[in-house]
Scaffold this motif. Sequence first.
Motif, PDB file in Angstrom:
ATOM      1  N   SER A  60     -25.130   8.148 -61.130  1.00 47.41           N
ATOM      2  CA  SER A  60     -25.061   8.686 -59.838  1.00 47.41           C
ATOM      3  C   SER A  60     -26.255   8.921 -59.103  1.00 47.41           C
ATOM      4  O   SER A  60     -26.687   8.425 -58.097  1.00 47.41           O
ATOM      5  N   ALA A  61     -26.912   9.755 -59.973  1.00 47.64           N
ATOM      6  CA  ALA A  61     -28.185  10.584 -59.549  1.00 47.64           C
ATOM      7  C   ALA A  61     -29.133   9.511 -59.561  1.00 47.64           C
ATOM      8  O   ALA A  61     -30.150   9.502 -58.490  1.00 47.64           O
ATOM      9  N   ILE A  62     -29.160   8.470 -60.281  1.00 43.30           N
ATOM     10  CA  ILE A  62     -30.276   7.329 -60.415  1.00 43.30           C
ATOM     11  C   ILE A  62     -30.164   6.668 -58.936  1.00 43.30           C
ATOM     12  O   ILE A  62     -31.183   6.302 -58.421  1.00 43.30           O
ATOM     13  N   GLY A  63     -28.984   6.348 -58.646  1.00 42.28           N
ATOM     14  CA  GLY A  63     -28.812   5.549 -57.304  1.00 42.28           C
ATOM     15  C   GLY A  63     -29.288   6.253 -56.309  1.00 42.28           C
ATOM     16  O   GLY A  63     -29.631   5.555 -55.411  1.00 42.28           O
ATOM     17  N   ALA A  64     -28.743   7.644 -56.100  1.00 45.79           N
ATOM     18  CA  ALA A  64     -28.909   8.245 -55.098  1.00 45.79           C
ATOM     19  C   ALA A  64     -30.506   8.375 -54.900  1.00 45.79           C
ATOM     20  O   ALA A  64     -31.207   8.457 -53.846  1.00 45.79           O
ATOM     21  N   MET A  65     -31.419   8.701 -55.997  1.00 47.78           N
ATOM     22  CA  MET A  65     -32.792   8.809 -56.058  1.00 47.78           C
ATOM     23  C   MET A  65     -33.267   7.658 -55.426  1.00 47.78           C
ATOM     24  O   MET A  65     -34.623   7.701 -54.621  1.00 47.78           O
ATOM     25  N   GLN A  66     -32.985   6.456 -55.862  1.00 44.06           N
ATOM     26  CA  GLN A  66     -33.482   5.316 -55.585  1.00 44.06           C
ATOM     27  C   GLN A  66     -33.428   4.919 -53.955  1.00 44.06           C
ATOM     28  O   GLN A  66     -34.341   4.619 -53.109  1.00 44.06           O
ATOM     29  N   ALA A  67     -32.263   5.334 -53.378  1.00 38.28           N
ATOM     30  CA  ALA A  67     -32.162   5.452 -51.678  1.00 38.28           C
ATOM     31  C   ALA A  67     -32.922   6.307 -51.263  1.00 38.28           C
ATOM     32  O   ALA A  67     -33.559   5.929 -50.063  1.00 38.28           O
ATOM     33  N   LEU A  68     -33.058   7.551 -51.882  1.00 31.92           N
ATOM     34  CA  LEU A  68     -34.087   8.744 -51.160  1.00 31.92           C
ATOM     35  C   LEU A  68     -35.408   8.142 -51.051  1.00 31.92           C
ATOM     36  O   LEU A  68     -35.860   8.146 -50.127  1.00 31.92           O
ATOM     37  N   ARG A  69     -35.942   7.359 -52.337  1.00 34.49           N
ATOM     38  CA  ARG A  69     -37.178   6.967 -52.208  1.00 34.49           C
ATOM     39  C   ARG A  69     -37.581   5.730 -51.222  1.00 34.49           C
ATOM     40  O   ARG A  69     -38.519   5.684 -50.470  1.00 34.49           O
ATOM     41  N   GLU A  70     -36.427   4.970 -51.183  1.00 35.40           N
ATOM     42  CA  GLU A  70     -36.725   3.670 -50.137  1.00 35.40           C
ATOM     43  C   GLU A  70     -36.768   4.316 -48.692  1.00 35.40           C
ATOM     44  O   GLU A  70     -37.456   3.783 -47.914  1.00 35.40           O
ATOM     45  N   LYS A  71     -36.121   5.472 -48.431  1.00 34.50           N
ATOM     46  CA  LYS A  71     -36.199   5.912 -47.000  1.00 34.50           C
ATOM     47  C   LYS A  71     -37.302   6.837 -46.643  1.00 34.50           C
ATOM     48  O   LYS A  71     -37.302   7.638 -45.743  1.00 34.50           O
ATOM     49  N   GLY A  72     -38.294   6.962 -47.849  1.00 37.86           N
ATOM     50  CA  GLY A  72     -39.178   7.919 -47.784  1.00 37.86           C
ATOM     51  C   GLY A  72     -39.305   9.359 -47.959  1.00 37.86           C
ATOM     52  O   GLY A  72     -40.133   9.888 -47.839  1.00 37.86           O
ATOM     53  N   TYR A  73     -38.255   9.775 -48.744  1.00 38.91           N
ATOM     54  CA  TYR A  73     -38.062  10.957 -49.035  1.00 38.91           C
ATOM     55  C   TYR A  73     -38.952  11.311 -50.363  1.00 38.91           C
ATOM     56  O   TYR A  73     -38.701  10.450 -51.390  1.00 38.91           O
ATOM     57  N   SER A  74     -39.517  12.585 -50.323  1.00 41.24           N
ATOM     58  CA  SER A  74     -40.161  12.915 -51.721  1.00 41.24           C
ATOM     59  C   SER A  74     -39.441  13.782 -52.489  1.00 41.24           C
ATOM     60  O   SER A  74     -38.803  14.651 -51.986  1.00 41.24           O
ATOM     61  N   ILE A  75     -39.288  13.565 -53.866  1.00 39.75           N
ATOM     62  CA  ILE A  75     -38.281  14.210 -54.685  1.00 39.75           C
ATOM     63  C   ILE A  75     -39.185  14.891 -55.829  1.00 39.75           C
ATOM     64  O   ILE A  75     -40.151  14.190 -56.263  1.00 39.75           O
ATOM     65  N   PRO A  76     -39.360  16.162 -55.852  1.00 46.40           N
ATOM     66  CA  PRO A  76     -38.183  16.937 -55.204  1.00 46.40           C
ATOM     67  C   PRO A  76     -38.739  17.936 -53.979  1.00 46.40           C
ATOM     68  O   PRO A  76     -38.034  18.582 -53.438  1.00 46.40           O
ATOM     69  N   ASN A  77     -39.751  17.509 -53.474  1.00 41.08           N
ATOM     70  CA  ASN A  77     -40.712  18.136 -52.233  1.00 41.08           C
ATOM     71  C   ASN A  77     -39.726  18.111 -50.938  1.00 41.08           C
ATOM     72  O   ASN A  77     -39.305  19.216 -50.323  1.00 41.08           O
ATOM     73  N   ASP A  78     -39.018  17.039 -50.728  1.00 40.96           N
ATOM     74  CA  ASP A  78     -38.228  16.780 -49.450  1.00 40.96           C
ATOM     75  C   ASP A  78     -36.787  17.265 -49.870  1.00 40.96           C
ATOM     76  O   ASP A  78     -35.847  18.015 -49.249  1.00 40.96           O
ATOM     77  N   VAL A  79     -36.204  16.547 -51.337  1.00 39.96           N
ATOM     78  CA  VAL A  79     -35.148  16.760 -51.290  1.00 39.96           C
ATOM     79  C   VAL A  79     -34.946  16.881 -53.019  1.00 39.96           C
ATOM     80  O   VAL A  79     -35.536  16.160 -53.760  1.00 39.96           O
ATOM     81  N   ALA A  80     -34.429  17.906 -53.597  1.00 39.87           N
ATOM     82  CA  ALA A  80     -34.185  18.269 -54.885  1.00 39.87           C
ATOM     83  C   ALA A  80     -33.174  17.435 -55.346  1.00 39.87           C
ATOM     84  O   ALA A  80     -31.963  17.691 -54.699  1.00 39.87           O
ATOM     85  N   VAL A  81     -32.753  16.908 -56.827  1.00 44.00           N
ATOM     86  CA  VAL A  81     -31.515  16.292 -57.293  1.00 44.00           C
ATOM     87  C   VAL A  81     -31.442  16.745 -58.464  1.00 44.00           C
ATOM     88  O   VAL A  81     -32.250  16.828 -59.393  1.00 44.00           O
ATOM     89  N   VAL A  82     -30.016  17.102 -58.813  1.00 38.57           N
ATOM     90  CA  VAL A  82     -29.414  17.293 -60.040  1.00 38.57           C
ATOM     91  C   VAL A  82     -28.329  16.532 -60.559  1.00 38.57           C
ATOM     92  O   VAL A  82     -27.561  16.047 -59.862  1.00 38.57           O
ATOM     93  N   GLY A  83     -28.461  15.917 -61.684  1.00 36.80           N
ATOM     94  CA  GLY A  83     -27.311  15.068 -62.201  1.00 36.80           C
ATOM     95  C   GLY A  83     -26.564  15.729 -63.106  1.00 36.80           C
ATOM     96  O   GLY A  83     -26.336  16.931 -63.235  1.00 36.80           O
ATOM     97  N   TYR A  84     -25.821  14.872 -63.980  1.00 43.84           N
ATOM     98  CA  TYR A  84     -24.881  15.743 -64.958  1.00 43.84           C
ATOM     99  C   TYR A  84     -24.731  14.738 -66.031  1.00 43.84           C
ATOM    100  O   TYR A  84     -24.392  13.545 -66.119  1.00 43.84           O
ATOM    101  N   ASP A  85     -24.545  15.308 -67.366  1.00 41.95           N
ATOM    102  CA  ASP A  85     -24.430  14.318 -68.518  1.00 41.95           C
ATOM    103  C   ASP A  85     -25.675  14.615 -69.544  1.00 41.95           C
ATOM    104  O   ASP A  85     -25.223  14.531 -70.821  1.00 41.95           O
ATOM    105  N   ASP A  86     -26.805  14.134 -68.973  1.00 40.63           N
ATOM    106  CA  ASP A  86     -28.151  14.239 -69.566  1.00 40.63           C
ATOM    107  C   ASP A  86     -28.091  13.003 -70.693  1.00 40.63           C
ATOM    108  O   ASP A  86     -27.978  13.170 -71.823  1.00 40.63           O
TER     109      ASP A  86
END
Length: 332
Positions: free
Chosen positions: A251-277
């Motif tokens: 889920s995190a991988i999909g969310a990060m792709q959407a954020l990047r496409e919309k111009g968000y910088s990770i983690p400067n604009d939005v920080a993201v945490v996943g689950y499972d490792d």
Amino acid sequence: MKKFVTIRDVAKAAGVSINTVSRALNNKPDINKETKERVLKVARELGYIKDATATSLRYGLTKVIGVILEDSSNPFYSEVLKSIEMAARKRGFNVIFMNTEKDYNLEEDAVKTMLSRRVDGIIISPTQEKSEDIQLLIKSAVPFVILGVHFEDMEVPEVYSNDVKGSYLAVSHLIEKGRKKIVYLSGYLYKSVARMRLEGYRRALYEHMLPFDESYVFEVEEGVENSYNKMLDIIESGLQFDGVFCFNDISAIGAMQALREKGYSIPNDVAVVGYDDIAFAHFIQPRLTTVRIDKQKEGEEAFELLYEMIKRKEFVNKRLVLDVELVVRETT
């Protein structure tokens, strides 16, 4: 079509009795060394394969277990399945695997198939959409272990991780990084895992004196594309957020792709945490902060609990809750 080679065929070709062949094939000590080597050589040349069905009739065990998992395309389940297979092999067991694709009807069919195959036991990671198939397992008296989830209304053997703690660690970490408006991309809340992770999310907000807002919680069907599309919807809705906690790494991988496409910088604009490792979490860019589940231990413990029941020939009502840890990387 050619029939299977039998012990009788091996005995005839080797010029010995059926009992002698049986002792040789089963590595019994009361047989002449030269005779044993001759019998084994003949068996190899004829292509003899041991009849597992006959063995199961004789000893009451097939030495086969069934494993039913939600989604083999998710690397998390692949790693767990591998550890189950390794643990089973050490005990002389083989594994039959069925994938349910998160579909309860397929899950129910898989349970019935495993029971019809007369497996010695079953490890199952259920969708939890319904529980009639688990009730069937209870009635069948076939040993089974629930993997990765928790049934609050049933006393059944379970091995799962401490998901309340895991999500609490994840969200607390985001808050400590200065994030105060945290989206939770959740799995469906009929799943115990999603509910436990929501509880940890709420607990972290409460203990850091931040309000819980239901409008920041989104139930999403698992999968990269689904989380990608949901993240796009959230962005386009105008919701203000500075952190995203995801139900799993996929889920995190999909969310990060959407954020990047919309111009968000990770983690400067939005920080993201996943689950499972999962393994990909370490290699994507930026590398994903996530909650680590010991997938090898989860698979091993599930098999050992099942093996205990098979060996003792009795139901063992045990719940094993495995610890988790936060792995901090570049997305926070």
